[in-house]
Design a protein around this motif. Structure first.
Motif, PDB file in Angstrom:
ATOM      1  N   PRO A  79      50.967  42.446  21.677  1.00 15.77           N
ATOM      2  CA  PRO A  79      50.049  42.917  22.848  1.00 15.77           C
ATOM      3  C   PRO A  79      48.754  43.132  22.281  1.00 15.77           C
ATOM      4  N   VAL A  80      47.716  43.261  22.998  1.00 18.07           N
ATOM      5  CA  VAL A  80      46.356  43.726  22.777  1.00 18.07           C
ATOM      6  C   VAL A  80      46.498  45.484  23.128  1.00 18.07           C
ATOM      7  N   GLU A  81      46.291  46.082  21.849  1.00 23.56           N
ATOM      8  CA  GLU A  81      46.314  47.690  22.277  1.00 23.56           C
ATOM      9  C   GLU A  81      44.961  48.176  22.826  1.00 23.56           C
ATOM     10  N   ILE A  82      44.977  48.884  23.792  1.00 23.43           N
ATOM     11  CA  ILE A  82      43.908  49.482  24.329  1.00 23.43           C
ATOM     12  C   ILE A  82      43.834  51.236  24.305  1.00 23.43           C
ATOM     13  N   PRO A  83      43.101  51.513  23.276  1.00 25.03           N
ATOM     14  CA  PRO A  83      43.126  53.103  23.252  1.00 25.03           C
ATOM     15  C   PRO A  83      42.599  53.767  24.497  1.00 25.03           C
ATOM     16  N   VAL A  84      42.855  54.695  25.189  1.00 23.39           N
ATOM     17  CA  VAL A  84      42.640  55.376  26.184  1.00 23.39           C
ATOM     18  C   VAL A  84      42.583  56.791  26.239  1.00 23.39           C
ATOM     19  N   VAL A  85      41.647  57.455  26.681  1.00 24.25           N
ATOM     20  CA  VAL A  85      41.250  59.084  26.856  1.00 24.25           C
ATOM     21  C   VAL A  85      41.714  59.193  28.304  1.00 24.25           C
ATOM     22  N   TYR A  86      42.993  59.787  28.596  1.00 22.92           N
ATOM     23  CA  TYR A  86      43.215  59.831  30.146  1.00 22.92           C
ATOM     24  C   TYR A  86      42.696  61.090  30.742  1.00 22.92           C
ATOM     25  N   ASP A  87      41.491  61.020  30.868  1.00 19.43           N
ATOM     26  CA  ASP A  87      40.641  62.154  31.610  1.00 19.43           C
ATOM     27  C   ASP A  87      40.121  61.774  32.820  1.00 19.43           C
ATOM     28  N   GLY A  88      40.459  60.619  33.299  1.00 20.38           N
ATOM     29  CA  GLY A  88      39.883  60.126  34.594  1.00 20.38           C
ATOM     30  C   GLY A  88      39.819  60.786  35.864  1.00 20.38           C
ATOM     31  N   GLN A  89      39.007  60.636  36.552  1.00 16.04           N
ATOM     32  CA  GLN A  89      38.602  61.612  37.816  1.00 16.04           C
ATOM     33  C   GLN A  89      39.789  61.466  38.841  1.00 16.04           C
TER      34      GLN A  89
END
Length: 205
Positions: A79-89
């Motif tokens: 899998p392609v790993e996508i780092p995410v900061v979960y601070d979405g609106q």
């Protein structure tokens, strides 16, 4: 499998489901047919664009009907790993729509292994299947006029990452610094149909 002419320079193959579309895409890309310019998989179709001066479309259609498909996906096994900061609106709004806590929305979104169904909307925009059914929420009634590049979003049964700033009506859960589209790369699009994707929660810098 049904093969139809699509104008003077392409054929459209109807295959019935997404896994078969990915298998046909892999088979055509590996077959070495002369004159093929592009192979574009959809959810249940594969469009094959060719140079009509170098490729007889009727002969191509016959060869496609007899083409042996691979047993499974040929790329994206890791899998392609996508780092995410979960601070979405829209995290809180998604929580309200689903009856889940914001933490559970993030946990469910980041727990799945997704598959790139196809690319569309804008260069490098991958429609990702595999979203937890509990997170299937409708698009916003009023799209935003500009969604920042790197925004991680969901709508209906799909997840996605906006590769570039654009209007959009998907629900925003977070953001990533990973470039999904970069013309300086040999292959500008990071994601390809059939690839696997994982979202990895990270803290904001």
């Amino acid at each position: 499998m049904l093969v139809r002419r699509a104008g003077d320079a392409a054929v459209l193959v109807e295959v019935g489901d997404l896994p078969t579309a990915h298998r046909l895409h892999a088979a055509v890309c590996g077959a070495g047919f002369t004159g093929i310019l592009d192979v574009v998989p959809g959810e249940r179709t594969v469009l094959i664009v060719a140079d009509p001066d170098r490729c007889d479309l009727d002969r191509l259609a016959a060869r496609l009907a007899a083409l042996e498909l691979p047993d499974g996906p040929q790329d994206g096994l890791v899998p392609v790993e996508i780092p995410v900061v979960y601070d979405g609106q829209d995290v809180a709004e998604v929580a309200g729509l689903t009856g889940l806590s914001a933490e559970e929305v993030v946990r469910r979104h980041s727990s799945g292994v997704y598959v790139v169904a196809y690319l569309g909307f804008s260069p490098g925009f991958g429609y990702l299947t595999g979203l937890d059914p509990a997170l299937h929420v409708p698009r916003r009634r009023t799209p935003r006029t500009s969604v920042p590049a790197g925004s991680v979003a969901i709508a209906g049964p799909y997840a996605a990452v906006y590769p570039s700033a654009s209007p959009g009506g998907w629900r925003l859960l977070g953001r990533t610094e990973l470039a999904l589209w970069d013309v300086r790369r040999a292959s500008p699009a990071l994601l390809r149909p059939g690839a696997r994707v994982r979202f990895v929660p990270v803290e904001a810098a």
